[in-house]
Structure formats: C-alpha cells, structure tokens
Design a protein around this motif. Structure first.
Motif, PDB file in Angstrom:
ATOM      1  N   LEU A 116     -32.545 -21.738  -2.166  1.00 22.51           N
ATOM      2  CA  LEU A 116     -33.601 -22.686  -2.508  1.00 22.51           C
ATOM      3  C   LEU A 116     -32.983 -23.713  -3.430  1.00 22.51           C
ATOM      4  N   LYS A 150     -29.143 -19.928   5.009  1.00 22.12           N
ATOM      5  CA  LYS A 150     -30.405 -20.583   5.335  1.00 22.12           C
ATOM      6  C   LYS A 150     -30.761 -21.403   4.109  1.00 22.12           C
ATOM      7  N   TYR A 155     -33.489 -23.845   2.054  1.00 24.00           N
ATOM      8  CA  TYR A 155     -34.789 -24.448   1.794  1.00 24.00           C
ATOM      9  C   TYR A 155     -34.620 -25.511   0.714  1.00 24.00           C
ATOM     10  N   MET A 192     -36.523 -28.210  -2.059  1.00 20.82           N
ATOM     11  CA  MET A 192     -37.753 -28.425  -2.823  1.00 20.82           C
ATOM     12  C   MET A 192     -37.574 -29.662  -3.696  1.00 20.82           C
ATOM     13  N   LEU A 203     -31.977 -29.046   6.768  1.00 28.06           N
ATOM     14  CA  LEU A 203     -32.802 -28.076   6.059  1.00 28.06           C
ATOM     15  C   LEU A 203     -33.538 -27.163   7.043  1.00 28.06           C
ATOM     16  N   ASP A 204     -33.638 -25.896   6.687  1.00 30.58           N
ATOM     17  CA  ASP A 204     -34.443 -24.970   7.465  1.00 30.58           C
ATOM     18  C   ASP A 204     -35.925 -25.158   7.172  1.00 30.58           C
ATOM     19  N   ASP A 205     -36.229 -25.631   5.963  1.00 26.86           N
ATOM     20  CA  ASP A 205     -37.607 -25.982   5.619  1.00 26.86           C
ATOM     21  C   ASP A 205     -37.582 -26.775   4.317  1.00 26.86           C
ATOM     22  N   PHE A 206     -38.666 -27.509   4.078  1.00 26.58           N
ATOM     23  CA  PHE A 206     -38.792 -28.298   2.857  1.00 26.58           C
ATOM     24  C   PHE A 206     -40.202 -28.146   2.317  1.00 26.58           C
ATOM     25  N   LEU A 236     -42.139 -18.320   0.170  1.00 24.58           N
ATOM     26  CA  LEU A 236     -40.684 -18.193   0.246  1.00 24.58           C
ATOM     27  C   LEU A 236     -40.143 -17.080  -0.639  1.00 24.58           C
ATOM     28  N   LYS A 267     -37.939 -14.263   0.593  1.00 22.40           N
ATOM     29  CA  LYS A 267     -36.772 -14.688   1.378  1.00 22.40           C
ATOM     30  C   LYS A 267     -35.595 -15.174   0.523  1.00 22.40           C
ATOM     31  N   VAL A 268     -35.886 -15.867  -0.584  1.00 25.63           N
ATOM     32  CA  VAL A 268     -34.841 -16.582  -1.335  1.00 25.63           C
ATOM     33  C   VAL A 268     -33.943 -15.619  -2.095  1.00 25.63           C
TER      34      VAL A 268
END
Length: 376
Positions: free
Chosen positions: A12, A39, A41, A43, A57-60, A78, A81-82
């Motif tokens: 993250l 992976k 993420y 922010m 990015l896998d997600d934002f 999250l 996962k992090v």
C-alpha cells in the motif's frame, strides 16, 4: 488464475501520486524487484491525475486520511491483504506543531485501520522523512533565526533537536508497532522526480521558473545566496529513494533502522544552474551580488496568468503555480548558511548501494516532466 494468486507481497503506497510514490509503483511492478511478485495498491487524498500510469496499480483508493471514518470506510477492505505500507505522504503548513498533529493523525488512522482487522498480514512499515530531522523545522517562521542545526555531514545517530518536528513523531509512531510489525525510516534530502502533486518539488519549481524566463525573455537569475552558489549540497533521486524503500522492506538486517538516502554525490548550485540553463536553452547567468535582493518569491506569485498562457500555447495539463511549485521553501534552502550534505556510510555498511549522478539525473527528470505534459 494461478498468476492472480501468486503475489507474495502486497504494497500500500500512501502518497502514491508524489514523486517517490510514482517511482515506487514503477519499481514494484518490475518482475525482477526483490520480494515480488508485488501487488500494488495506491492511496492519495485526491483522484489520480491524468499523467499517472494507473495501469500499473492493482487498485487505487482516494482517502482523506485526516478523517478516521473515511479511512476506515475506504481502507478497511484492504486490511486483510496489505503486507507492506510505504508511507510517502505528507501534509504541510508553516506551523510545525500543526504538522506534528496532522501527519501523526493521518499515519495513526491508516495503521490503526489496517491493524484493527485480526486478519491483517501487515509486517513492515517503510516511512519517509527527511533532513529536517537534522536541521529542525526550518520552514516555521516563528522559529526563524532561533534554530541550531547539527553540523554536516548528517549521520543517522545524531541526537534529536529540541524543537517540534513531525518526523520525530512519525518515527515514534511506527516504532510503537514493533516487534509485531517491523519498520524502516528513510531520510531524504532535496527530492528530484516527476510529479505535479508533491508539496515540496524543487525541480518542478525551478522548471516552471526557467520556462517563464524563456517565455518572457527574462534572465535566468539564481534566486539564492552566494554561499549556496559556491558550497556543497546533495539531492535524492526519487528512483534511488524507491530502491532503498524496497531494499529495507525485504532485507532482515535493515529492519527497525533509519537510513539517510541521497544520491551519494555532492554539487554546488552553480553547477546545477549550468545544467538547468542548458536543459531550458537559456543563457547561463553568473551569480551577482544584486541577486541577493531579487524577490523571487514575489516574482513567482505574480506569474499565474503567464503560466496559463504557457499551458494553453503548449497544450499542458492544467496546474497552478501556487499548487505545483514551492518558491518559499526553495528560497529558504537556497539561502542556507551551511552545507546541506548527508553521510551515506550507514546505508553502504548495511548493504544498500543505490546511487545516481545528480547532474545527469536532473535533465532526465526534466524530460520526464515534458513527456508528462507538465512543462513544455
């Protein structure tokens, strides 16, 4: 499907749109990066800008980390996962005590949200700070002329100074999670990289200044002192910083340690001015004592309309001079009465050998800013 389940590390990056955040994304998504496959993420407080490589990015998640409820709502999913937090976020104002409160609140909200989930696999926090650790709160006007800094070159074992400093508060906060979560602290110098979303971006500030000088046919005067023009300083390339963050995150020996992170060389601002002059096709203007009276901060504050003309002419992304540049902070650094230099000995002793040639890095990052359509 096998590939989707193969991630051994989940990062993250808090402050992902800043200079180091961008470099961390690029580094972590390389297949050869240690600790991977990663992976990633991202922010940040605001949505991603158009120049950001969001495909990496896998997600934002856009989160106001000052708001605990918003942090829990957006970041909570999250938490299971992090495994690694890379903290390269910052909130700044002139009052250092306010900085202590706001930055501590953000970090506490994020880490509290992640660790409150009993399934949390979080094992390392990588915290970025800087050389204000050794100089004190140099941007707080209420302390102007009162600060006594350490004698350079700065070393990691130097004692804390007796002034409020949000870097100290953040270090104490991440250390409080030990031993269940390890941490590393990365003390940068003046960072050079490519972003329009960093609070203190000296290179973009000077690039905007150089662009305006060229556009208006003005001399590219040095807005600092004769002392800094002639004496040594150092910088931190955003890619070198990213490398050190990741190295410490996956190296057992580096756990629960603080490290300076600079390019490993020194320069004079005179030499930087030659490089910038060449990069922007401007005549090199030698330092003149009259430059000491140049109100550069006032000059930059008066250039919003000029910058709007430049953006329209060259099809640049929309930025504002007051948001993308930091002439006040740059002016303070360019008027320091001591050499701004860190020791990299501890990093080398622990096994980190990342480096950059500062005078070669600067034109590379200038070109990156051009490719991103932030400057022409």
């Amino acid at each position: 499907m096998a590939r989707a389940n193969s991630h051994t590390s989940v990062a993250l990056i808090v402050g992902v749109t800043g200079m180091v955040g961008c470099s961390l994304v690029e580094l972590l998504k390389k297949p050869t990066t240690s600790g991977g496959p990663w992976k990633v993420y991202g922010m940040a407080r605001r949505q991603l800008p158009e120049w950001f490589p969001s495909f990496l990015l896998d997600d934002f998640v856009a989160v106001d980390a000052l708001d605990n409820n918003d942090t829990i709502e957006k970041l909570g999913p999250l938490a299971p996962k992090v495994t690694h937090v890379f903290w390269v976020a910052i909130q700044l104002c002139e009052d250092e005590q306010v900085n202590v409160t706001s930055n501590s609140t953000m970090l506490n909200n994020v880490l509290g949200t992640l660790k409150s989930d009993p399934r949390s696999p979080l094992k390392h926090i990588s915290l970025q700070t800087g050389t204000k650790h050794y100089m004190g709160p140099i941007f707080d006007p209420s302390l102007a002329g009162q600060l006594v800094n350490h004698e350079p070159p700065y070393r990691e074992d130097m004692a804390r100074l007796p002034y409020p400093n949000f870097y100290y508060a953040l270090e104490d906060l991440v250390a409080s999670y030990s031993p269940s979560v390890t941490y590393s602290v990365h003390r940068s110098s003046i960072i050079i990289g490519a972003s329009s979303r960093s609070f203190h971006n000296a290179l973009l500030t000077l690039a905007v200044y150089a662009t305006i000088c060229r556009y208006q046919g003005l001399p590219f005067r040095y807005p600092g002192s004769k002392y800094t023009w002639e004496h040594f300083c150092d910088m931190s390339d955003a890619e070198v910083l990213a490398q050190q963050h990741v190295w410490a995150a996956v190296t057992d020996k580096a756990k629960n340690q603080a490290f300076n992170c600079t390019n490993g060389d020194v320069f004079t601002w005179k030499s930087v001015w030659r490089v910038l002059s060449e990069a922007f096709d401007l005549e090199f203007v030698p330092f003149d004592d009259e430059d000491e009276r140049f109100d550069w901060v006032g000059f930059m504050k008066d250039k919003e309309k000029v910058w709007e003309e430049i953006m329209e002419k060259y099809g640049l992304i929309q930025t504002r001079v007051k948001d993308a540049t930091c002439p006040e902070a740059c002016s303070i650094v360019l008027h320091l009465g001591f050499q701004h230099v860190c020791s990299m000995n501890k990093s080398r002793e622990f096994g980190f050998f990342g480096y950059a040639d500062t005078l070669k890095s600067i034109p590379i990052w200038v070109q990156r800013l051009r490719d991103m359509k932030i400057i022409p």
